[in-house]
Every structure is written in C-alpha cells, then in structure tokens.
Motif scaffolding. Structure first.
Motif, PDB file in Angstrom:
ATOM      1  N   LYS A  86       0.838  -1.198   0.000  1.00  0.00           N
ATOM      2  CA  LYS A  86       0.000   0.000   0.000  1.00  0.00           C
ATOM      3  C   LYS A  86       0.880   1.258   0.000  1.00  0.00           C
ATOM      4  CE  LYS A  86      -3.403   2.404   2.748  1.00  0.00           C
ATOM      5  NZ  LYS A  86      -4.062   2.521   4.017  1.00  0.00           N
ATOM      6  N   ASP A  87       1.889   1.271   0.863  1.00  0.00           N
ATOM      7  CA  ASP A  87       2.789   2.424   0.944  1.00  0.00           C
ATOM      8  C   ASP A  87       3.664   2.536  -0.303  1.00  0.00           C
ATOM      9  OD1 ASP A  87       1.795   3.107   3.466  1.00  0.00           O
ATOM     10  OD2 ASP A  87       3.255   1.822   4.477  1.00  0.00           O
ATOM     11  N   ILE A  88       4.136   1.416  -0.815  1.00  0.00           N
ATOM     12  CA  ILE A  88       4.945   1.413  -2.035  1.00  0.00           C
ATOM     13  C   ILE A  88       4.138   1.980  -3.196  1.00  0.00           C
ATOM     14  CG2 ILE A  88       6.025  -0.089  -3.768  1.00  0.00           C
ATOM     15  CD1 ILE A  88       6.778  -1.954  -1.362  1.00  0.00           C
ATOM     16  N   LEU A  89       2.904   1.524  -3.336  1.00  0.00           N
ATOM     17  CA  LEU A  89       2.032   1.985  -4.419  1.00  0.00           C
ATOM     18  C   LEU A  89       1.752   3.476  -4.296  1.00  0.00           C
ATOM     19  CD1 LEU A  89       0.438   1.079  -6.886  1.00  0.00           C
ATOM     20  CD2 LEU A  89      -1.425   0.430  -5.361  1.00  0.00           C
ATOM     21  N   ASN A  90       1.501   3.951  -3.092  1.00  0.00           N
ATOM     22  CA  ASN A  90       1.268   5.378  -2.890  1.00  0.00           C
ATOM     23  C   ASN A  90       2.513   6.203  -3.216  1.00  0.00           C
ATOM     24  OD1 ASN A  90      -1.409   5.950  -2.241  1.00  0.00           O
ATOM     25  ND2 ASN A  90      -1.138   5.239  -0.145  1.00  0.00           N
ATOM     26  N   LYS A  91       3.671   5.709  -2.825  1.00  0.00           N
ATOM     27  CA  LYS A  91       4.917   6.446  -3.053  1.00  0.00           C
ATOM     28  C   LYS A  91       5.324   6.448  -4.529  1.00  0.00           C
ATOM     29  CE  LYS A  91       9.728   6.700  -1.660  1.00  0.00           C
ATOM     30  NZ  LYS A  91      10.820   6.100  -0.931  1.00  0.00           N
TER      31      LYS A  91
ATOM     32  N   ARG B 288      -1.240   9.598  -3.157  1.00  0.00           N
ATOM     33  CA  ARG B 288      -2.452  10.028  -2.456  1.00  0.00           C
ATOM     34  C   ARG B 288      -2.288   9.838  -0.962  1.00  0.00           C
ATOM     35  NH1 ARG B 288      -6.963   5.400  -3.929  1.00  0.00           N
ATOM     36  NH2 ARG B 288      -6.378   4.062  -2.205  1.00  0.00           N
ATOM     37  N   GLU B 289      -3.267  10.285  -0.200  1.00  0.00           N
ATOM     38  CA  GLU B 289      -3.184  10.245   1.251  1.00  0.00           C
ATOM     39  C   GLU B 289      -2.987   8.803   1.734  1.00  0.00           C
ATOM     40  OE1 GLU B 289      -5.894  13.467  -0.243  1.00  0.00           O
ATOM     41  OE2 GLU B 289      -5.802  11.305  -0.513  1.00  0.00           O
ATOM     42  N   PRO B 290      -2.090   8.606   2.704  1.00  0.00           N
ATOM     43  CA  PRO B 290      -1.774   7.249   3.152  1.00  0.00           C
ATOM     44  C   PRO B 290      -2.915   6.538   3.878  1.00  0.00           C
ATOM     45  CG  PRO B 290      -0.599   8.867   4.478  1.00  0.00           C
ATOM     46  CD  PRO B 290      -1.261   9.615   3.368  1.00  0.00           C
ATOM     47  N   TRP B 291      -3.890   7.272   4.382  1.00  0.00           N
ATOM     48  CA  TRP B 291      -4.988   6.651   5.109  1.00  0.00           C
ATOM     49  C   TRP B 291      -6.052   6.071   4.188  1.00  0.00           C
ATOM     50  CZ3 TRP B 291      -9.345   9.107   3.621  1.00  0.00           C
ATOM     51  CH2 TRP B 291      -9.236  10.431   3.210  1.00  0.00           C
ATOM     52  N   ARG B 292      -6.013   6.407   2.908  1.00  0.00           N
ATOM     53  CA  ARG B 292      -7.045   5.925   1.984  1.00  0.00           C
ATOM     54  C   ARG B 292      -6.827   4.451   1.656  1.00  0.00           C
ATOM     55  NH1 ARG B 292      -7.590   9.853  -2.933  1.00  0.00           N
ATOM     56  NH2 ARG B 292      -9.175   8.321  -3.437  1.00  0.00           N
TER      57      ARG B 292
END
Length: 191
Positions: free
Chosen positions: A49-54, A59-63
């Motif tokens: 999830k964090d890798i994909l966001n980065k 997008r916001e990490p809480w989503r």
C-alpha cells in the motif's frame, strides 16, 4: 513483447512484487477500476500500500485500496455472500485471512470488494486465476489506472504517458507487455 500467455506472465510479475498497469478492452464507465483500466499489485505484501502510494498514486496514506477477488472465493475471504461486481460494497475480511492480504485490509478490518466472474470479464478473471494458482490467494489489489486527481486513462497513449510518469514496473496494452527498459525514449522522462 506480444504474449500469447499474458495472464500467466503478469500473474508471475505481480507475485514477484511488481506494479502493473493493466489496459485491456474497452474502458469502464464510472469512477472505479474494474479490470480494464487498473493498476495491479500483490496484496500479500504488507508494505505494498505504501509502495504503491509512493511510486504511483501519490495520495493520502490513510485511503484504503480495494481487492478484486474471484467470485467463487468471495465468502472464503470476506463476510459477504452477494456479488459486488462494481466495487461498491465493503465487507469485513475474515479474521484468519487478514494477515495474508494486509495491503487491502483497512484499519477497521474491512475491504472494498470487486467480485470477478469469467462471464463478465474473462481476461481479468484469467489473470486472478493464474495468480491464485501461483500463490493460493484468489485476489489482487486493484486501483484505478491514473494519478491522483487525474481521470482514469482512456487511450493507449494515456496509459503509456501515465506509465512513464510513474514508477510502475510493467504496462500491459492488450496482449503486449511493455517494460521501461524496452522503450528507447524513456530517458526523456523522470521516474
């Protein structure tokens, strides 16, 4: 490279931790990625999830992210019996399954779900089936093929542009598998 076995090849790439841009068939109607304009990754990786966001979504990490699951395995993984083909329902992930797919489990133990059938989207179903054969997990993390704030990609050129602007590892355009190393002009883009 054109592939006669795109589902098998991409399933292995996902299982190996790669981020895949998936562009197949006609575009979906609405705000959801339903297997034709998707970014796909392995939900088993707790950091995905964090890798994909980065690397891609920014997008916001809480989503939370959603899961696309083979319809016949839906109730084995989620507290839901009815179909959810349009990714409109969220359900609790069974307690014993949460640690197996942490990147799609929200803080409250739920996940937004898309149930996938052979009759509705055979190509996407084949990909998830191939992934399940490799890993024993009949679902993948599925998010819309776009950057935060942008519309979902519509054309092959949109898909290629998004692919080159991000740190996705591979792009599927119908039966073609594109790797950044194979593109001669990629040095023009920063990723």
């Amino acid at each position: 490279n054109k592939s006669a076995h795109i589902a098998d090849e991409v399933a292995k790439l996902i299982a190996d931790g790669n981020i895949i841009g998936w562009f197949r068939g006609g575009s979906e109607y609405g705000p959801r990625a339903l297997g034709n304009r998707s970014i796909l990754v392995d939900a088993r990786n707790p950091d995905m999830k964090d890798i994909l966001n980065k690397k891609v979504k920014h997008r916001e990490p809480w989503r939370p992210f959603a899961a696309s699951v083979l319809r016949e395995h839906l109730s084995e993984w989620f507290e839901l019996e009815e179909e959810s083909p349009f990714m409109l329902l969220a359900a609790l992930v069974h307690q014993g399954k949460r640690s197996l797919v942490p990147s799609v489990v929200h803080v409250d133990g739920t996940c937004r779900i898309q149930s996938v059938t052979q009759s509705v989207n055979g190509r996407f179903y084949d990909l998830i089936s191939a992934f399940a054969s490799l890993t024993g997990v009949p679902l993948i993390l599925n998010t819309s093929f776009n950057l935060a704030g942008d519309p979902i990609v519509e054309t092959p050129l949109d898909a290629l542009d998004c692919f080159l602007k991000t740190k996705m590892d591979y792009l599927v355009l119908e039966n073609y598998l594109v790797c950044k190393k194979s593109l001669l002009f990629t040095k023009r883009y920063e990723y």
